[in-house]
Design a protein around this motif. Structure first.
Motif, PDB file in Angstrom:
ATOM      1  N   THR A 130      29.725 -54.436 -29.820  1.00  0.00           N
ATOM      2  CA  THR A 130      29.733 -53.022 -30.193  1.00  0.00           C
ATOM      3  C   THR A 130      30.813 -52.759 -31.233  1.00  0.00           C
ATOM      4  O   THR A 130      31.845 -53.428 -31.250  1.00  0.00           O
ATOM      5  N   HIS A 131      30.560 -51.773 -32.121  1.00  0.00           N
ATOM      6  CA  HIS A 131      31.595 -51.337 -33.059  1.00  0.00           C
ATOM      7  C   HIS A 131      32.101 -49.956 -32.672  1.00  0.00           C
ATOM      8  O   HIS A 131      32.891 -49.366 -33.408  1.00  0.00           O
ATOM      9  N   GLN A 132      31.663 -49.452 -31.513  1.00  0.00           N
ATOM     10  CA  GLN A 132      32.066 -48.116 -31.079  1.00  0.00           C
ATOM     11  C   GLN A 132      32.823 -48.177 -29.753  1.00  0.00           C
ATOM     12  O   GLN A 132      32.212 -48.190 -28.681  1.00  0.00           O
ATOM     13  N   THR A 133      34.133 -48.236 -29.844  1.00  0.00           N
ATOM     14  CA  THR A 133      34.979 -48.117 -28.652  1.00  0.00           C
ATOM     15  C   THR A 133      35.688 -46.766 -28.646  1.00  0.00           C
ATOM     16  O   THR A 133      36.461 -46.478 -27.745  1.00  0.00           O
ATOM     17  N   ILE A 164      33.728 -57.123 -31.364  1.00  0.00           N
ATOM     18  CA  ILE A 164      33.613 -56.050 -32.354  1.00  0.00           C
ATOM     19  C   ILE A 164      33.248 -56.664 -33.704  1.00  0.00           C
ATOM     20  O   ILE A 164      34.032 -57.451 -34.254  1.00  0.00           O
ATOM     21  N   SER A 174      34.636 -50.105 -39.763  1.00  0.00           N
ATOM     22  CA  SER A 174      34.288 -49.098 -38.749  1.00  0.00           C
ATOM     23  C   SER A 174      35.347 -48.014 -38.607  1.00  0.00           C
ATOM     24  O   SER A 174      35.082 -46.975 -37.994  1.00  0.00           O
ATOM     25  N   SER A 178      36.241 -48.142 -33.963  1.00  0.00           N
ATOM     26  CA  SER A 178      36.643 -49.291 -33.138  1.00  0.00           C
ATOM     27  C   SER A 178      38.158 -49.353 -32.963  1.00  0.00           C
ATOM     28  O   SER A 178      38.713 -50.410 -32.684  1.00  0.00           O
ATOM     29  N   THR A 186      39.008 -58.556 -25.870  1.00  0.00           N
ATOM     30  CA  THR A 186      38.330 -58.013 -27.056  1.00  0.00           C
ATOM     31  C   THR A 186      38.612 -58.896 -28.271  1.00  0.00           C
ATOM     32  O   THR A 186      39.751 -59.309 -28.499  1.00  0.00           O
ATOM     33  N   ARG A 188      37.743 -59.203 -32.579  1.00  0.00           N
ATOM     34  CA  ARG A 188      37.112 -58.801 -33.843  1.00  0.00           C
ATOM     35  C   ARG A 188      36.552 -60.057 -34.484  1.00  0.00           C
ATOM     36  O   ARG A 188      37.303 -60.989 -34.784  1.00  0.00           O
TER      37      ARG A 188
END
Length: 365
Positions: A130-133, A164, A174, A178, A186, A188
Motif C-alpha cells: 500500500t502507498h496509503q498509510t 510501500i 506519494s 505514506s 515496513t 519502502r
C-alpha cells in the motif's frame, strides 16, 4: 561444504480491483519472485487479472466474482462510497474465506495483498502492499481522520509486513500519503512500475507512432467514461494526432474516429513507446500512473478524479514538487492548459531513483 538448498515458496498474490493500477504495479514484484524461483498464484477479479495475465500468461489464476466499488457521476463521492460500506465489509469477509480455502489447496507459504485487507491468514506470512498509510479525508470529513487512522492501523498490523511502493529520498512520490509508519515491519521498496521489466520499446502500428497527445484513462466507472467523453469532445475537431488509452484490457479492437485513435489496452513495451514518444500526456493522478511517469522521466497534465481525495492531493503534490500541470475536470472544455504546444511536455527533471528491491519475505509463523 554442502550448500543449503534454496527455499522456494508457494505465494498467493491479489490486487484490489479499483482501476488497473493495483494490478500493474504488482508486475515487477511477481517478476522478481519468479526470478527467485517461487511459484506464484494470482487471485482477483476482471479486468485487473487480465493486466497480469498479459505479462505472465503461464501462471495459475483464480478468477473471483466481481465486487468492485463504483464511483458517483457527480463531483462528490462521499455519499456514494458511504452507501457501499456494507459491500466493502462483505468483501473483506469474503476474501478471508477465499484465502482459508486456498491455503491448503495450494499449500501456501506466503500471501501478498495489494490493498485487500481481508486477503491474509493468521498462520501464513502475509504482506500488505500500500502507498496509503495516511488517509486523505478531505475538509468535510477531517473530524473523522483519527477514527479512520485507528482502524487503518488495526487492519495493517494484522499483516506481517507492509511494503510501500515509493522511494526513500525526498520529495517522495506519494508525499503525505505514506508519511505515517503504522507497522513495525515496513519497507519502502522503490518504484514498482510495470515498465521496469521491459527490455525495449515495441514496434507499434502507424496510428500509434509519435502522437501529439496521449490520453491515459484509468480508475473505476463511471468517472473513467466521463473523462473520456469530455476529453474526446475537447480534441475531436483539432488537427492533432491523439491516442486514447482506454484501460479496457478485455476489449481488443482498435477504433479510429478522425485523428483520434482509441486503444483499449496495450502491453508494457507498447506503453513504453507511447510514454516516450508522445509530445504531450494527459491523465488522471492515479498513483500507479505517476510511478510510470516517474520511471520514464515525463511530466503530464493531471486531471484528478472529482471527489477522490487521494488523487486531488497527489495532483497538488506533483504540481508543487515536480512542476506538473493540473486541470479540474469541470474546466476541461475551456482550460487553456489543454491547448496543445509542441514543447509543452518535454522530458521532466523528475529525477528519482529507478531501482526496485524486493524485501525478504516474512518467515513462516
Amino acid at each position: 561444504m554442502k550448500l543449503k538448498a534454496p527455499q522456494f515458496k508457494h505465494i498467493l498474490i491479489s490486487p484490489l480491483n479499483w482501476g488497473l493500477g493495483h494490478a500493474s504495479r504488482l508486475i515487477p514484484i511477481i517478476n522478481e519472485l519468479l526470478k527467485e524461483g517461487h511459484q506464484c498464484y494470482i487471485a482477483g477479479e476482471q479486468p485487473s487479472i487480465s493486466v497480469i495475465q498479459q505479462a505472465f500468461p503461464k501462471l495459475t489464476y483464480i478468477i473471483l466474482e466481481n465486487l468492485s466499488i463504483q464511483l458517483s457521476n457527480s463531483n462528490h463521492q462521499l455519499l456514494k462510497l458511504a452507501s457501499q460500506l456494507p459491500q466493502f465489509i462483505q468483501s473483506i469477509k469474503r476474501d478471508k474465506k477465499i484465502v482459508k480455502n486456498l491455503v491448503n489447496e495450494l499449500d501456501l507459504d506466503c500471501i501478498i495483498s495489494d490493498n485487500r485487507y481481508g486477503f491474509r491468514h493468521d498462520f501464513i506470512p502475509s504482506v500488505l502492499l500500500t502507498h496509503q498509510t495516511n488517509i486523505m479525508t478531505g475538509k468535510l470529513l477531517n473530524w473523522s481522520k483519527p477514527i479512520v487512522q485507528f482502524f487503518l492501523k488495526q487492519w495493517i498490523n494484522q499483516f506481517d509486513a507492509c511494503w510501500i511502493p515509493d522511494i526513500d529520498t525526498q520529495p517522495t512520490i506519494s508525499g503525505k500519503l505514506s508519511s505515517k509508519i503504522l507497522h513495525p515491519n515496513t519497507f519502502r521498496i522503490g518504484i514498482t512500475s510495470r515498465l521496469s521489466i521491459v527490455q525495449h520499446e515495441a514496434k507499434v502500428s502507424k496510428e500509434l507512432q509519435n502522437p501529439d497527445v496521449l490520453i491515459i484513462l484509468s480508475g473505476p466507472e463511471p468517472q473513467r467514461s466521463i473523462l473520456e467523453d469530455l476529453i474526446v469532445k475537447r480534441y475531436i475537431n483539432r488537427q492533432l494526432r491523439v491516442v486514447v488509452l482506454r484501460a479496457q484490457p478485455n476489449k481488443k479492437k482498435l477504433i479510429k474516429n478522425g485523428s483520434i485513435t482509441f486503444l483499449p489496452h496495450c502491453n508494457s513495451s507498447s506503453y513504453l513507446h507511447l510514454l516516450n514518444n508522445s509530445k504531450q500526456i494527459v491523465c488522471r493522478s492515479g498513483y500507479s500512473t505517476l510511478m510510470d511517469l516517474a520511471y520514464v522521466n515525463r511530466q503530464a497534465i493531471l486531471i484528478p478524479t472529482p471527489g477522490q481525495y487521494e488523487q486531488e492531493y497527489l495532483a497538488e503534490h506533483m504540481r508543487k514538487n515536480f512542476h506538473f500541470v493540473t486541470v479540474n475536470q469541470r474546466e476541461i472544455p475551456s482550460s487553456p492548459l489543454l491547448s496543445f504546444h509542441a514543447d509543452s511536455n518535454q522530458r521532466s527533471f523528475f529525477q528519482v531513483p529507478k531501482n526496485f528491491h524486493l524485501p525478504p519475505l516474512p518467515l513462516k509463523k
